[in-house]
Design an enzyme around this catalytic site. Sequence first.
Site, short mmCIF file in Angstrom:
data_model
loop_
_atom_site.label_atom_id
_atom_site.label_comp_id
_atom_site.label_asym_id
_atom_site.label_seq_id
_atom_site.Cartn_x
_atom_site.Cartn_y
_atom_site.Cartn_z
N GLY A 100 -13.85 -120.82 15.31
CA GLY A 100 -14.19 -119.41 15.41
C GLY A 100 -15.57 -119.21 16.02
O GLY A 100 -16.55 -119.73 15.52
N GLY A 121 -17.20 -116.22 16.42
CA GLY A 121 -17.74 -114.89 16.12
C GLY A 121 -19.23 -115.04 15.81
O GLY A 121 -19.88 -115.99 16.23
N PHE A 122 -19.76 -114.10 15.04
CA PHE A 122 -21.20 -114.12 14.76
C PHE A 122 -21.60 -115.38 13.99
O PHE A 122 -22.66 -115.95 14.25
CB PHE A 122 -21.60 -112.88 13.95
CG PHE A 122 -21.57 -111.63 14.76
CD1 PHE A 122 -22.63 -111.27 15.56
CD2 PHE A 122 -20.44 -110.81 14.76
CE1 PHE A 122 -22.60 -110.13 16.33
CE2 PHE A 122 -20.39 -109.66 15.52
CZ PHE A 122 -21.48 -109.31 16.32
N VAL A 179 -6.50 -122.75 15.71
CA VAL A 179 -6.42 -123.77 14.65
C VAL A 179 -5.39 -123.29 13.63
O VAL A 179 -5.47 -122.15 13.14
CB VAL A 179 -7.79 -124.00 13.99
CG1 VAL A 179 -7.68 -124.87 12.76
CG2 VAL A 179 -8.74 -124.63 15.01
N GLU A 233 -16.77 -93.85 12.17
CA GLU A 233 -17.11 -93.92 13.59
C GLU A 233 -15.94 -93.46 14.45
O GLU A 233 -16.11 -92.71 15.42
CB GLU A 233 -17.53 -95.35 13.96
CG GLU A 233 -18.93 -95.64 13.44
CD GLU A 233 -19.37 -97.10 13.57
OE1 GLU A 233 -18.61 -97.91 14.12
OE2 GLU A 233 -20.50 -97.40 13.12
N ASP A 240 -17.23 -113.45 7.52
CA ASP A 240 -16.19 -112.70 6.78
C ASP A 240 -15.23 -113.61 6.03
O ASP A 240 -14.56 -113.17 5.10
CB ASP A 240 -15.37 -111.85 7.76
CG ASP A 240 -16.11 -110.61 8.24
OD1 ASP A 240 -17.29 -110.46 7.88
OD2 ASP A 240 -15.50 -109.80 8.96
N ALA A 276 -22.00 -108.12 10.31
CA ALA A 276 -22.41 -109.04 11.38
C ALA A 276 -23.70 -109.77 10.99
O ALA A 276 -23.84 -110.96 11.26
CB ALA A 276 -22.61 -108.25 12.67
#
Length: 422
Positions: free
Chosen positions: A8, A10-11, A77, A168, A297, A313
């Site tokens: 992964g 991501g952040f 994966v 949002e 997460d 994040a």
Amino acid sequence: MKHIVIVGGGFAGINAAKALGNKKDVRVTLIDRNNYHLFQPLLYQVAMAALNGGEISYPFRKMLTKYRNITIYKGSVENVDLQNKKVQTEFGDIEYDYLVLACGSKHHYFGHNEWESFAPGLKTIGQASEIRRRVMEAYEHAERTQDPTERKKLLTFVIVGGGPAGVELAGSIGEMSRYYLSKYYKNIDPKRTRIFVVHSGKQILKEFSPELSSKAARALELLGVQIWTESKVTNIDENGVQIGKERIEAGTVLWAAGVRSCSIGKTMGINTDSSGRIPVTELLSLEEHPEVFCGGDQARFELPGNEQLPGLASVALQQGKAIGKNILRDVAGKPQKPFSYFDKGKMATIGKYKAIVEFGNTKLSGIPAWFIWLLVHIYFLSGFKHRFFVLLQWGWSYFTFGHATRIVNREWRFYPDGDVVE
Ligand SMILES: Cc1cc2nc3c(=O)[nH]c(=O)nc-3n(C[C@H](O)[C@H](O)[C@H](O)COP(=O)(O)OP(=O)(O)OC[C@H]3O[C@@H](n4cnc5c(N)ncnc54)[C@H](O)[C@@H]3O)c2cc1C
């Protein structure tokens, strides 16, 4: 050379990789099902046609090009063999000395996966494009229909969930319908768009103080958004939403209510929590497998007093860096350091010049909060060129009151992993 596999980008994953990049005695393999890092906090701008997907994503190969010890594989994966220290991917097995799990989360429909096709969530560029298509198609259909009941339904939008993403989305639809779309249609008045936020809790944006939450609620109401709190959705179908005995007929329903960690934890035979997150120690590793780390997460990190870190994040970013540094300490035979989270505050935006920001005892709303929100989001976008063009594109659409990317795609099909494809 110790081999570190990161699942992964991501952040959490990307910051773990950067911390390990060009360091001696380690080589890194980053595996992600996409070939780009996605800046999820700006996804709703893609869904609302203010930005394009490419402006909030950045190819891993470009992002990590200066790190000679990092290899990147695009692929999924599927499983982890903890005993034999292998990850099983769609293209074969890969052995590791250290493993970093950073797969993030996906939407959770509380046992009603059949709702997903009626109420897409917002996690990927595919989903953002699909939401954009549905919103724009609703106005196109409303313009052509002669049936006033059908028109009312088409101009009704329901957002399930009153967290930052739901708020949002609702604010953007409100703003777009009132300020941008109103001049482009002949048979309908987009200003009459009805938007509902259906939220099961007592207050929207529960992470914020009641004072800021009610300021956000008032700002939403000024954009024509109706907020239904303490309202639990009991069914969703192609024509709307059922909330107990009440029903809202709606042409578009969007899901921003629940998330669940990606499913790898389950396949590993580990005891995950009710959201599928993997419990980690203060070193961000697994109790029984100290060579396996997990962040962002996908991880469940408990603070003293049973409190848990939120899915943000900034949490993922800090955990990714901390994991990378702990692996380097371990490789060097030094003791690892416990993770401590530095809370930089939280923020949410409702629309142009409307946002709320809270850090420590400081609470801001309105224009100052919106500028802080804008600067922080632009700053964290990867790559200077990206930041510059996103700012330019945003500025242009704000000053001209037009969304340059308001085109309608063809319909997208749903994939079971939450992504969509044309
Ligand atoms: C619409 C939206 C708005 C948000 N707004 C904010 C905000 O304003 N502020 C804030 O702090 N946070 C916000 N968040 C939350 C924030 O984006 C997440 O907390 C953060 O992205 C988590 O980082 P991560 O590294 O754990 O996972 P992710 O960023 O989700 O990255 C996970 C990566 O793993 C890859 N992956 C998943 N499964 C596999 C697999 N099996 N094999 C290979 N690769 C895999 C994915 O492709 C992805 O690249 C928002 C999220 C969304 C969706």
